[in-house]
Design an enzyme around this catalytic site. Structure first.
Site, PDB file in Angstrom:
ATOM      1  N   ASP A   1       0.919  -9.091  80.692  1.00 54.29           N
ATOM      2  CA  ASP A   1       1.143  -9.678  82.019  1.00 54.29           C
ATOM      3  C   ASP A   1       0.227 -10.868  82.274  1.00 54.29           C
ATOM      4  O   ASP A   1      -0.843 -11.012  81.647  1.00 54.29           O
ATOM      5  CB  ASP A   1       0.883  -8.635  83.113  1.00 54.29           C
ATOM      6  CG  ASP A   1       1.924  -7.535  83.122  1.00 54.29           C
ATOM      7  OD1 ASP A   1       2.807  -7.558  82.241  1.00 54.29           O
ATOM      8  OD2 ASP A   1       1.835  -6.656  83.992  1.00 54.29           O
TER       9      ASP A   1
ATOM     10  N   HIS B   1      -2.882  -7.360  79.330  1.00 54.13           N
ATOM     11  CA  HIS B   1      -2.901  -8.656  79.996  1.00 54.13           C
ATOM     12  C   HIS B   1      -3.384  -9.728  79.023  1.00 54.13           C
ATOM     13  O   HIS B   1      -4.312  -9.495  78.246  1.00 54.13           O
ATOM     14  CB  HIS B   1      -3.839  -8.627  81.216  1.00 54.13           C
ATOM     15  CG  HIS B   1      -3.390  -7.664  82.282  1.00 54.13           C
ATOM     16  ND1 HIS B   1      -3.640  -6.313  82.211  1.00 54.13           N
ATOM     17  CD2 HIS B   1      -2.692  -7.868  83.435  1.00 54.13           C
ATOM     18  CE1 HIS B   1      -3.127  -5.713  83.279  1.00 54.13           C
ATOM     19  NE2 HIS B   1      -2.549  -6.630  84.034  1.00 54.13           N
TER      20      HIS B   1
END
Length: 716
Positions: free
Chosen positions: A83, A235
């Site tokens: 992400d 992430h």
């Protein structure tokens, strides 16, 4: 007269268009990376939980039908998801690890970052990975209205079309994690996205790698139990992701040895490919968005640099001007007065003086000007020569009456030819070698001529600039000009005096040696700032030009914005002409070269370049108040305003003026300063387009038409 072509107007359209483009670009940059985007997460626990049919299912949800449908990962199959990217530092490292292990992943990109780094999106797709949406600015969808959700998702699709020519069907909502923890507001936002054709993706294993808990804990959190499959959340942006990169390598090495496969969400769930080719129209609009945002980012960076440079230069100027003024007060003024003492001492006869008053339609103030000159306390003979330059009002009649009333006043009439020609006519008619040039709207105090001429006791001095003050300062426009004259003009003249590079002896008040005028070739019609042109020529001829702040002249300043614009437009355009005409002084030797290298760069920076870019700086300051740290921007503006106020107080104190005038200073920074910036832009546009600016006549209102020619402010 000079060619009377109309002033160029088309460039205002270009200026407005350019301003609109700049504002739009900064708005896009601010939305993508500023306070509007990156919305903080709201607490949605009070809104209740999502329906059990959604929270009890798998991590891939289809909410387009009446009942939620979900998909889980097959055994020993891991869909790695990343992400918040792409990030120019960490995303390439993660892609390198995936390629080395022949693994694939799904990257949920923030649209604004995809537009900033389109090459990373293309690389991810080229290496077999897939792309999902993470909104355009990482908003909290559960706390956003439906229109904002549609805008964010639509912009992300355009960014992907422009960056890589694709659209995506996958969406992970920012700040979401496990399906079982979905709240009712998040469910409503997910349903809104489903109506737009998205599959919602949450996670089975949230590594919390953004907290940087350590490589071992990230690997432990990402590892499924008992051979199960999983969607793993990591992430690749938003901070230091060094632990994520090392944990990914460890995870791929360990679980691959145990028979796990790492693939994309679509491949793992046997769904159609998430990334589909965008239409030609979408690619065109997407490319425009990507290019526009990248250009806006460059502009914002350039503006930030320009803002910093302008702040530093302005701060240095505000610091330097009072220092030079102090030097002028303590050293220069004392030396000048000592040299002037033999002329001013009792029993010593100073030289006779010829005063030249050019007049074109000056019926409102000519009588007051001449009466103030003949009432001088100067002990030597003076003559006043009024040169009527083809006036169409009662100026010749008033001049004739004054010549009859006073024996040493003479009226000379000539066809209209402009102020320089009128002055040259008066100089040729004058009998004496010391000449004082006075505008027809200016009033002298009784001691002004004596103080001017006193500085010419120094044989090296060829010209003396007096201190011009605004008489009609009761209105707001008058007060603005009063502050500008005291601070912007007279503080500068003190500095120029100390540095021996005076660029302008104002037409309202100046004393000259005839030999200096002859060396300069007299007044020229080459520019519309004949006083600046003449002063620069005198400096280049080797003469010193000094400033006498106690020689005061009261002038009638423009009383309307239209008249003010015309006057400053002519001044600025004429100054540009004079600077260009005398540019060779930059490479000359002696006093001329010293003048050029000290004066012309200063004028270029502070009267041309900074005013030219000042509107951009102001736009960026507004941008900073909205999208950046408003406290920092406000503090910078207040620091600048405070420094200017201190410099203004010192300047007013040096000139013996009241400090209460400073109440208009903040408003001057907001309105008057911008008007002067536009004057510089207009002047530069006129010069670059090769137009010849016509002479703008300023309409007089008769400030000095009363019995007493001196205004009440003369006693301040």
């Amino acid at each position: 007269m000079a060619n009377r072509r109309r002033d160029p107007r088309g460039h205002w359209i270009l200026l407005l268009l350019g301003g609109f483009i700049l504002a739009a670009g900064l708005l896009l940059q601010g939305y993508a990376h500023g306070a509007v985007g990156e919305s903080p997460q709201h607490d949605h626990t009070g809104g209740g939980a999502a329906p059990a049919a959604a929270t009890d299912g798998g991590p891939v949800l289809n909410l387009s039908g009446e009942r939620p449908q979900s998909v889980r990962m097959p055994p020993r199959t891991i869909a790695l998801t990343f992400d918040d990217g792409p990030d120019p530092r960490w995303t390439p490292q993660i892609l390198d690890v995936l390629r080395r292990h022949r693994a694939h992943a799904t990257f949920f990109v923030v649209g604004a970052r995809a537009a900033d780094h389109p090459g990373l999106v293309r690389r991810a797709l080229r290496e077999g990975n897939e792309i999902g949406s993470h909104t355009y600015t990482h908003i909290d969808m559960a706390g956003s209205p439906a229109w904002r959700i549609r805008l964010e998702l639509g912009l992300t699709q355009r960014a992907l079309a422009g960056a890589a020519g694709v659209h995506t069907r996958l969406l992970r909502m920012p700040y979401s994690s496990l399906t079982a923890e979905m709240s009712a507001p998040e469910y409503r936002a997910a349903r809104e996205a489903a109506r737009l054709g998205y599959l919602l993706v949450s996670t089975d294993r949230d590594t919390d790698d953004w907290r940087r808990p350590g490589v071992a804990r990230i690997v432990q959190a990402a590892t499924p139990r008992n051979g199960a499959g999983a969607v793993v959340m990591m992430h690749d942006a938003g901070g230091d992701r060094a632990q994520t990169v090392r944990a990914l390598d460890t995870l791929l090495t360990g679980l691959s040895a145990k028979g796990y496969r790492f693939t994309t969400l679509s491949a793992a769930t046997r769904l159609p490919a998430a990334d589909v080719s965008a239409s030609t129209t979408a690619k065109v609009t997407g490319t425009a968005l990507v290019d526009g945002q990248r250009a806006a980012g460059w502009l914002a960076g350039a503006f930030a640099t320009l803002f910093a440079v302008a702040a530093v230069l302005t701060g240095l100027r505000l610091l330097a001007l009072p220092i030079f003024a102090r030097v002028h007060v303590r050293r220069i003024r004392r030396e000048r007065r000592r040299r002037a003492r033999p002329w001013l001492a009792a029993g010593t006869t100073p030289p006779p003086v010829s005063v030249i008053v050019p007049a074109y339609n000056e019926q409102a103030g000519l009588a007051a000007t001449v009466r103030s000159l003949v009432r001088t306390d100067y002990p030597a003979p003076i003559e006043v020569i009024i040169v009527d330059d083809g006036s169409t009002d009662d100026t010749p009649l008033i001049g004739h009456r004054l010549a009859q009333e006073f024996a040493h006043v003479e009226l000379v009439r000539r066809p209209n030819g402009g102020k320089p020609a009128a002055l040259n006519t008066g100089i040729a008619r004058a009998r004496y070698d010391i000449l004082v040039l006075v505008d027809g709207d200016t009033v002298f105090q009784p001691d002004t001529i004596g103080r001017l001429v006193g500085q010419l006791a120094d044989p090296a001095v060829g010209a003396v600039s007096g201190n011009t003050k605004v008489a009609n300062r009761k209105g707001l426009i008058g007060r603005w000009q009063h502050i500008e004259y005291v601070i912007g003009f007279n503080l500068d003249r003190r500095m120029f005096d100390v540095l021996e590079c005076m660029p302008t002896v104002p037409g309202a008040i100046g004393a000259f040696r005839r030999r200096a005028l002859a060396a300069a070739g007299g007044l020229s019609t080459d520019t519309l700032a004949e006083d600046t042109d003449l002063t620069m020529a005198i400096c280049r001829a080797g003469w010193r030009v000094v400033y006498e702040e106690t020689a005061i002249a009261w002038t009638e300043a423009p009383s309307s914005l239209r008249q003010l614009w015309r006057q400053r437009y002519r001044w600025c355009y004429g100054t540009l002409q004079s600077m260009w005409k005398h540019k060779r002084s930059l490479v000359e030797g002696g006093r001329s070269g010293r003048f050029g290298r000290r004066c012309l760069p200063y004028l270029t920076i502070f009267q041309v370049v900074l005013p030219l870019f000042a509107p951009v700086v102001d736009i960026f300051a507004c941008y900073g108040l909205i999208f950046l740290d408003p406290l920092t921007v406000a503090a910078s503006w207040l620091a600048f305003a405070g420094a200017q106020a201190l410099a203004s107080m010192y300047a007013l104190r040096l000139d013996g003026e009241r400090l209460r005038t400073l109440w208009v200073l903040p408003l001057q920074q907001v309105v008057y300063r911008q008007l002067m910036y536009l004057v510089v832009i207009q002047s530069l546009a006129t010069a670059m387009l090769g137009a010849r600016l016509r002479w703008h006549v300023i309409r007089r209102t008769g400030t000095f038409s009363g019995e007493d020619p001196l205004p009440a402010q003369a006693n301040v």
